[in-house]
Design a protein around this motif. Structure first.
Motif, mmCIF file in Angstrom:
data_model
loop_
_atom_site.group_PDB
_atom_site.id
_atom_site.type_symbol
_atom_site.label_atom_id
_atom_site.label_comp_id
_atom_site.label_asym_id
_atom_site.label_seq_id
_atom_site.Cartn_x
_atom_site.Cartn_y
_atom_site.Cartn_z
ATOM 1 N N GLU A 189 0.867 -1.186 0.000
ATOM 2 C CA GLU A 189 0.000 0.000 0.000
ATOM 3 C C GLU A 189 0.899 1.231 0.000
ATOM 4 O O GLU A 189 1.349 1.691 1.043
ATOM 5 C CB GLU A 189 -0.924 -0.034 1.228
ATOM 6 N N THR A 190 1.190 1.744 -1.200
ATOM 7 C CA THR A 190 2.157 2.847 -1.296
ATOM 8 C C THR A 190 1.607 4.133 -0.681
ATOM 9 O O THR A 190 2.383 5.031 -0.354
ATOM 10 C CB THR A 190 2.550 3.118 -2.762
ATOM 11 N N LEU A 191 0.279 4.232 -0.527
ATOM 12 C CA LEU A 191 -0.324 5.445 0.034
ATOM 13 C C LEU A 191 -0.346 5.420 1.561
ATOM 14 O O LEU A 191 -0.770 6.390 2.192
ATOM 15 C CB LEU A 191 -1.753 5.617 -0.499
ATOM 16 N N ASP A 192 0.106 4.317 2.163
ATOM 17 C CA ASP A 192 0.167 4.205 3.620
ATOM 18 C C ASP A 192 1.522 3.626 4.019
ATOM 19 O O ASP A 192 1.626 2.491 4.498
ATOM 20 C CB ASP A 192 -0.981 3.328 4.138
ATOM 21 N N ASP A 193 2.579 4.413 3.755
ATOM 22 C CA ASP A 193 3.924 4.080 4.212
ATOM 23 C C ASP A 193 4.419 2.734 3.670
ATOM 24 O O ASP A 193 5.199 2.046 4.312
ATOM 25 C CB ASP A 193 3.964 4.084 5.751
ATOM 26 N N TRP A 194 3.928 2.346 2.509
ATOM 27 C CA TRP A 194 4.407 1.138 1.832
ATOM 28 C C TRP A 194 4.233 -0.111 2.708
ATOM 29 O O TRP A 194 5.054 -1.015 2.705
ATOM 30 C CB TRP A 194 5.855 1.309 1.345
ATOM 31 N N LYS A 195 3.137 -0.153 3.422
ATOM 32 C CA LYS A 195 2.842 -1.321 4.262
ATOM 33 C C LYS A 195 2.432 -2.514 3.396
ATOM 34 O O LYS A 195 1.858 -2.344 2.320
ATOM 35 C CB LYS A 195 1.694 -1.004 5.226
ATOM 36 N N THR A 209 -6.016 5.030 -5.531
ATOM 37 C CA THR A 209 -5.479 3.673 -5.405
ATOM 38 C C THR A 209 -4.103 3.629 -6.041
ATOM 39 O O THR A 209 -3.929 4.088 -7.175
ATOM 40 C CB THR A 209 -6.412 2.666 -6.101
ATOM 41 N N ASP A 210 -3.118 3.096 -5.312
ATOM 42 C CA ASP A 210 -1.766 2.930 -5.846
ATOM 43 C C ASP A 210 -1.130 1.764 -5.101
ATOM 44 O O ASP A 210 -0.533 1.935 -4.044
ATOM 45 C CB ASP A 210 -0.942 4.207 -5.686
ATOM 46 N N ARG A 211 -1.308 0.573 -5.651
ATOM 47 C CA ARG A 211 -0.896 -0.655 -4.968
ATOM 48 C C ARG A 211 -0.015 -1.504 -5.872
ATOM 49 O O ARG A 211 -0.244 -1.567 -7.081
ATOM 50 C CB ARG A 211 -2.118 -1.476 -4.565
ATOM 51 N N ILE A 212 0.932 -2.189 -5.240
ATOM 52 C CA ILE A 212 1.782 -3.145 -5.943
ATOM 53 C C ILE A 212 1.402 -4.535 -5.437
ATOM 54 O O ILE A 212 1.657 -4.867 -4.270
ATOM 55 C CB ILE A 212 3.275 -2.865 -5.685
ATOM 56 N N TYR A 213 0.770 -5.326 -6.278
ATOM 57 C CA TYR A 213 0.368 -6.680 -5.910
ATOM 58 C C TYR A 213 1.508 -7.650 -6.225
ATOM 59 O O TYR A 213 2.073 -7.619 -7.326
ATOM 60 C CB TYR A 213 -0.908 -7.087 -6.648
ATOM 61 N N LEU A 214 1.823 -8.501 -5.258
ATOM 62 C CA LEU A 214 2.971 -9.401 -5.349
ATOM 63 C C LEU A 214 2.513 -10.812 -5.701
ATOM 64 O O LEU A 214 1.421 -11.246 -5.310
ATOM 65 C CB LEU A 214 3.729 -9.412 -4.022
ATOM 66 N N ASP A 215 3.378 -11.537 -6.413
ATOM 67 C CA ASP A 215 3.091 -12.935 -6.774
ATOM 68 C C ASP A 215 1.705 -13.078 -7.401
ATOM 69 O O ASP A 215 0.897 -13.918 -6.998
ATOM 70 C CB ASP A 215 3.242 -13.843 -5.552
ATOM 71 N N THR A 216 1.447 -12.251 -8.374
ATOM 72 C CA THR A 216 0.128 -12.238 -9.015
ATOM 73 C C THR A 216 -0.019 -13.415 -9.976
ATOM 74 O O THR A 216 0.961 -13.877 -10.570
ATOM 75 C CB THR A 216 -0.077 -10.934 -9.803
#
Length: 299
Positions: A189-195, A209-216
């Motif tokens: 969650e890049t909009l919340d301290d990259w949690k 919305t600005d999210r990096i989804y992993l292992d998609t």
């Protein structure tokens, strides 16, 4: 049968391809797909009506090619940052989206139209990035749109890159669509301290919305009930997807998007970022790709 014509949008040379019912618009600058539409259906790849077509300026529409780094270079793994030898601030999304590419080949195989674009060799490499990596963008147009970005390390040292096909998709209203295929995945969650957060259920949109989804997974779908369709995405050579919508406040800071433009688009970016960055040993190649199609929703 296909039809090709050269068109100029403000300062930029483009190609307009027609193959069967499919229409594709591609800018020579950045080898950037600008729009993709089939017949009388709504567009699939979003053409931003306020996009600016200026030499040397990134175009906010279609499918920008982000390479040899994605986003803010300082947020990239050290291996990617170390490739750059310039102390000046790095441009966001790399170095190739404002360069002129060239047409290498075009072939009509009947069922499909194949288009190959290449980044012309640059003496000494890209500015501040002195590595000999050949870059080609291949497009195949059949019942879907297939886009592949291939990096070939021609140097005698390993090269690390992050990259993305930064695709803007056309939607009826982003507030009324959802994305399938993400349930249970971890995202940043890049909009919340990259949690790191876990996705629960389908992804819906009610704010920036600005999210990096992993292992998609390879397959993701944008389900758009108002337009009675889903946009189906099938990725290759990627384990990450970046999902972005600027919403109201951020869009207000853009000179090249209408105030309500955010409602009509959703970015799902097929990417190699974070732990998914690519290191090419000498002589190695990697292809990042996405196939895009649509299907009607059952009533």
């Amino acid at each position: 049968m296909h039809h090709i014509e050269s068109v100029t949008l403000d300062e930029l040379e483009c190609w307009h391809f027609q193959h069967g019912q499919a229409q594709l618009l591609v800018a020579k600058q950045g080898a950037q797909v600008l729009s993709y539409q089939v017949g009388d259906e709504p567009p699939i790849v979003w053409l931003n009506e306020k996009a600016q077509y200026k030499k040397g300026k990134g175009i906010r529409t279609g499918m920008p090619v982000c390479w040899p780094w994605f986003g803010n270079l300082a947020r990239n793994p050290q291996s990617v940052q170390a490739m750059r030898v310039n102390d000046e601030p790095a441009t966001a999304h790399g170095l190739v989206r404002t360069r002129e590419w060239e047409m290498l080949d075009i072939d009509d195989a009947g069922e499909a139209l194949h288009i190959e674009l290449g980044l012309p060799p640059i003496e000494g490499g890209l500015p501040g990035w002195p590595h000999d990596v050949a870059l080609t963008l291949s497009i195949r147009l059949d019942t879907q749109l297939h886009v592949s970005l291939t990096s070939h390390n021609r140097s005698d040292k390993p090269v690390s890159i992050s990259q993305a096909l930064h695709s803007y998709f056309a939607v009826s209203d982003v507030r009324n669509v959802h994305v399938d295929g993400l349930d249970g995945l971890t995202y940043i969650e890049t909009l919340d301290d990259w949690k790191h957060v876990q996705q629960n259920g389908a992804l819906t949109f009610s704010g920036e919305t600005d999210r990096i989804y992993l292992d998609t997974p390879q397959q993701l779908s944008i389900v758009d009930t108002d337009w009675h369709r889903s946009i189906e995405l099938t990725s290759r050579g990627s384990r990450t997807a970046v999902i972005w919508n600027p919403w109201t406040d951020k869009t207000a800071t853009f000179s090249d998007m209408a105030p309500d433009g955010w409602q009509r688009m959703l970015c799902i970016e097929t990417a190699n970022v974070m732990n998914d960055v690519i290191t090419l040993v000498p002589g190695a190649s990697h292809t990042l790709g996405v196939s895009i199609g649509s299907k009607q929703l059952k009533a």
